[in-house]
Design a protein around this motif. Structure first.
Motif, PDB file in Angstrom:
ATOM      1  N   ASP A  59       0.847  -1.192   0.000  1.00  0.00           N
ATOM      2  CA  ASP A  59       0.000   0.000   0.000  1.00  0.00           C
ATOM      3  C   ASP A  59       0.881   1.240   0.000  1.00  0.00           C
ATOM      4  O   ASP A  59       1.696   1.427   0.911  1.00  0.00           O
ATOM      5  CB  ASP A  59      -0.906   0.000   1.236  1.00  0.00           C
ATOM      6  CG  ASP A  59      -1.751   1.246   1.309  1.00  0.00           C
ATOM      7  OD1 ASP A  59      -2.731   1.347   0.548  1.00  0.00           O
ATOM      8  OD2 ASP A  59      -1.413   2.137   2.122  1.00  0.00           O
ATOM      9  N   GLN A  60       0.741   2.071  -1.023  1.00  0.00           N
ATOM     10  CA  GLN A  60       1.648   3.218  -1.158  1.00  0.00           C
ATOM     11  C   GLN A  60       1.497   4.215  -0.023  1.00  0.00           C
ATOM     12  O   GLN A  60       2.465   4.867   0.359  1.00  0.00           O
ATOM     13  CB  GLN A  60       1.491   3.886  -2.533  1.00  0.00           C
ATOM     14  CG  GLN A  60       0.190   4.620  -2.762  1.00  0.00           C
ATOM     15  CD  GLN A  60       0.071   5.148  -4.184  1.00  0.00           C
ATOM     16  OE1 GLN A  60      -0.129   4.371  -5.113  1.00  0.00           O
ATOM     17  NE2 GLN A  60       0.193   6.446  -4.340  1.00  0.00           N
ATOM     18  N   ARG A  61       0.332   4.348   0.545  1.00  0.00           N
ATOM     19  CA  ARG A  61       0.148   5.269   1.683  1.00  0.00           C
ATOM     20  C   ARG A  61       0.911   4.802   2.916  1.00  0.00           C
ATOM     21  O   ARG A  61       1.478   5.606   3.646  1.00  0.00           O
ATOM     22  CB  ARG A  61      -1.338   5.416   2.020  1.00  0.00           C
ATOM     23  CG  ARG A  61      -2.115   6.161   0.975  1.00  0.00           C
ATOM     24  CD  ARG A  61      -3.581   6.335   1.408  1.00  0.00           C
ATOM     25  NE  ARG A  61      -4.323   7.014   0.388  1.00  0.00           N
ATOM     26  CZ  ARG A  61      -4.315   8.317   0.189  1.00  0.00           C
ATOM     27  NH1 ARG A  61      -3.608   9.095   0.966  1.00  0.00           N
ATOM     28  NH2 ARG A  61      -5.021   8.854  -0.779  1.00  0.00           N
ATOM     29  N   SER A  62       0.917   3.485   3.126  1.00  0.00           N
ATOM     30  CA  SER A  62       1.561   2.953   4.332  1.00  0.00           C
ATOM     31  C   SER A  62       3.074   3.122   4.310  1.00  0.00           C
ATOM     32  O   SER A  62       3.719   3.018   5.350  1.00  0.00           O
ATOM     33  CB  SER A  62       1.191   1.487   4.539  1.00  0.00           C
ATOM     34  OG  SER A  62       1.767   0.690   3.535  1.00  0.00           O
ATOM     35  N   PRO A  66       1.654   8.789  -0.582  1.00  0.00           N
ATOM     36  CA  PRO A  66       0.216   8.839  -0.857  1.00  0.00           C
ATOM     37  C   PRO A  66      -0.176   9.549  -2.156  1.00  0.00           C
ATOM     38  O   PRO A  66      -1.308   9.421  -2.608  1.00  0.00           O
ATOM     39  CB  PRO A  66      -0.336   9.611   0.349  1.00  0.00           C
ATOM     40  CG  PRO A  66       0.783  10.518   0.740  1.00  0.00           C
ATOM     41  CD  PRO A  66       2.032   9.720   0.483  1.00  0.00           C
ATOM     42  N   SER A  68      -0.336  10.166  -6.078  1.00  0.00           N
ATOM     43  CA  SER A  68      -0.168   9.578  -7.403  1.00  0.00           C
ATOM     44  C   SER A  68      -0.345  10.670  -8.438  1.00  0.00           C
ATOM     45  O   SER A  68      -1.324  11.413  -8.405  1.00  0.00           O
ATOM     46  CB  SER A  68      -1.207   8.482  -7.664  1.00  0.00           C
ATOM     47  OG  SER A  68      -0.902   7.314  -6.953  1.00  0.00           O
ATOM     48  N   ASP A 116       4.569  13.979  -1.214  1.00  0.00           N
ATOM     49  CA  ASP A 116       3.720  15.168  -1.152  1.00  0.00           C
ATOM     50  C   ASP A 116       4.003  16.031  -2.379  1.00  0.00           C
ATOM     51  O   ASP A 116       4.817  15.667  -3.234  1.00  0.00           O
ATOM     52  CB  ASP A 116       3.946  15.948   0.145  1.00  0.00           C
ATOM     53  CG  ASP A 116       5.417  16.260   0.413  1.00  0.00           C
ATOM     54  OD1 ASP A 116       6.188  16.426  -0.553  1.00  0.00           O
ATOM     55  OD2 ASP A 116       5.793  16.337   1.594  1.00  0.00           O
TER      56      ASP A 116
END
Length: 154
Positions: A59-62, A66, A68, A116
């Motif tokens: 999971d890219q957020r984890s 976050p 894309s 970010d």
């Protein structure tokens, strides 16, 4: 899909795409084979290049990525040498998860992840805009991921 894949091969592929950590016994049970023939089929699918590897999806957020960004690139020229130069340059950039050579108004479509907006700006300024031969760059930020899958319909 390749016409030489039978129903059992397709069941194997579907099961492994759901969970590549299945034991051979569990896979064999799911597809209705004994372990030896199932193992032979999996090895043959690997040898033929149908199965290209086994990975863990993350999971890219984890992991702190976050954002894309989908980037459309238009090159100044579309000669083969220019296309190859672009592909070589971006192939080593870890921020680029996907890159497609496109038809239409743009030459490439990239999917980039970043921590970010500031991290994306750094990527843009220190990597992408420094490549020779780019005529235009258009960035679109994903607001939400509606669907994501790595499983092909088999």
């Amino acid at each position: 899909m390749a016409p030489d894949l039978d129903a059992i091969d397709r069941k194997i592929l579907a099961a492994l795409q759901r969970d590549s950590r299945l034991t051979m016994q569990a896979l064999a049970d799911q597809v209705g084979l004994s372990v030896s023939p199932c193992h032979r089929r999996v090895k043959l699918l690997e040898e033929r290049g149908v199965i290209t590897g086994y990975i863990a999806t993350v999971d890219q957020r984890s992991v702190g990525l976050p954002v894309s960004v989908f980037i459309s690139i238009k090159l100044a020229r579309q000669k083969e040498e220019d296309l190859k130069r672009f592909a070589r340059a971006i192939s080593g950039w870890h921020e680029v998860l996907e890159c497609y050579l496109m038809t239409g108004n743009r030459d490439y479509l990239l999917r980039v992840v970043a921590a970010d907006l500031a991290a994306y700006e750094i990527f843009l300024k220190t990597k992408l805009t420094r490549l020779d031969g780019i005529a235009s760059i258009e960035s679109s930020f994903a607001l939400a991921q509606v669907k994501y899958s790595t499983a092909l319909p088999v």
